[in-house]
Scaffold this motif. Structure first.
Motif, PDB file in Angstrom:
ATOM      1  N   ALA A  79       0.907  -1.188  -0.036  1.00 36.49           N
ATOM      2  CA  ALA A  79       0.139   0.008   0.046  1.00 36.49           C
ATOM      3  C   ALA A  79       0.897   1.289  -0.122  1.00 36.49           C
ATOM      4  N   LEU A  80       0.254   2.314  -0.276  1.00 34.86           N
ATOM      5  CA  LEU A  80       1.119   3.646   0.014  1.00 34.86           C
ATOM      6  C   LEU A  80       1.130   3.871   1.479  1.00 34.86           C
ATOM      7  N   ALA A  81       2.428   4.330   1.844  1.00 33.17           N
ATOM      8  CA  ALA A  81       2.848   4.628   3.246  1.00 33.17           C
ATOM      9  C   ALA A  81       1.789   5.601   3.692  1.00 33.17           C
ATOM     10  N   SER A  82       1.421   6.591   2.839  1.00 33.89           N
ATOM     11  CA  SER A  82       0.671   7.585   3.242  1.00 33.89           C
ATOM     12  C   SER A  82      -1.053   6.982   3.335  1.00 33.89           C
ATOM     13  N   ALA A  83      -1.137   5.998   2.860  1.00 32.92           N
ATOM     14  CA  ALA A  83      -2.671   5.305   2.974  1.00 32.92           C
ATOM     15  C   ALA A  83      -2.569   3.846   3.148  1.00 32.92           C
ATOM     16  N   PRO A  84      -2.041   3.631   4.218  1.00 34.05           N
ATOM     17  CA  PRO A  84      -1.635   2.057   4.390  1.00 34.05           C
ATOM     18  C   PRO A  84      -2.965   1.197   4.564  1.00 34.05           C
ATOM     19  N   GLU A  85      -4.228   1.689   4.747  1.00 37.50           N
ATOM     20  CA  GLU A  85      -5.354   0.925   4.642  1.00 37.50           C
ATOM     21  C   GLU A  85      -5.985   0.641   3.352  1.00 37.50           C
ATOM     22  N   LYS A  86      -5.634   1.444   2.365  1.00 38.83           N
ATOM     23  CA  LYS A  86      -6.132   1.090   0.988  1.00 38.83           C
ATOM     24  C   LYS A  86      -4.754  -0.026   0.534  1.00 38.83           C
ATOM     25  N   ILE A  87      -5.292  -1.104   0.192  1.00 42.03           N
ATOM     26  CA  ILE A  87      -4.525  -2.182  -0.118  1.00 42.03           C
ATOM     27  C   ILE A  87      -4.567  -1.991  -1.679  1.00 42.03           C
ATOM     28  N   LEU A  88      -3.143  -2.060  -2.210  1.00 45.08           N
ATOM     29  CA  LEU A  88      -3.110  -1.857  -3.799  1.00 45.08           C
ATOM     30  C   LEU A  88      -2.731  -3.363  -4.587  1.00 45.08           C
TER      31      LEU A  88
END
Length: 236
Positions: free
Chosen positions: A183-192
């Motif tokens: 995920a983005l470190a700035s949005a760890p809850e949004k899994i990519l």
């Protein structure tokens, strides 16, 4: 390191030099894919690289021989293509224990580009395979990748801090089921990127077949005690 006192100083010097070479090559690889220099400058740089290759290229180890700086029993693999500090292919990832799993951060440059401005999907698979193996190692479970699958929920942007995680979901006998995410470190809850893997400890006869010819740098028979490639974790 486990070397005796007589070997410690030369090996420390070799580790420093090898790590510096890896860092310099890592920078060169990145520059080589972003440079806008003219053809003459690029050709001159190629000549310099060939000269450097010739300088160290005559002394080579066979594939069955471990590098002098490696100690797989301690998880030290300096040339690992994901975590190896001396491997210019590696970012490198620094994997550390985190709760019931492992975590690492990375910011990937254009050398890892697939779709324009995004990370190549195959690199995500490479990093997840390493992270899942590291999670197994952190849990005291050693094995090799038997199955790996990924779901790509969104592209990973280049030059952007990423966070990678993995944890063991279950294990029984020689098998361990492990999951991981990017995920983005700035949005760890949004899994990519989401990964699931099955790691299996080979039976003794398989281990012997796979690794029986491995030697250490002196030529001494030294099959790895751990058949996986999970590398040592940094303290949390």
């Amino acid at each position: 390191m486990t070397e005796n006192d007589g070997d410690a100083a030369p090996l420390a010097e070799l580790m420093t030099a090898t790590t510096e070479l890896g860092a310099a090559l890592r920078e060169l690889i990145e520059v080589s894919v972003i440079t806008t220099a003219d053809a003459g400058e690029v050709a001159a740089a190629a000549d310099l690289v060939r000269a450097a290759t010739a300088r160290i290229g005559d002394a080579r180890r066979p594939v069955s021989q471990l590098p002098r700086l490696d100690d797989p029993s301690e998880g030290r693999r300096v040339f690992n293509p994901v975590t190896g500090i001396a491997n210019p292919m590696a970012p490198p990832l620094v994997v550390r224990a985190d709760g019931d799993g492992v975590v690492a951060e990375a910011t990937l440059g254009l050398a890892y580009e697939g779709p324009p401005s995004f990370v190549h999907g195959g690199m995500s698979a490479l990093f997840m395979d390493q992270m899942l193996g590291s999670a197994a190692g952190a849990a005291g479970l050693w094995g090799m990748t038997a199955h790996l699958e990924l779901d790509y929920r969104g592209p990973l942007p280049l030059q952007t801090p990423l966070v990678l995680r993995a944890r063991v979901e279950s294990h029984e006998g020689r098998k361990a089921h492990i999951s991981g995410t990017i995920a983005l470190a700035s949005a760890p809850e949004k899994i990519l990127v989401e990964a699931r893997g099955l790691f299996v400890m080979p039976r003794p006869e398989k281990q012997a077949a796979y690794f029986g010819a491995i030697t250490d740098a002196s030529g001494r028979h030294a099959p790895p005690r751990r058949p996986g490639d999970a590398t040592a974790l940094r303290p949390a």
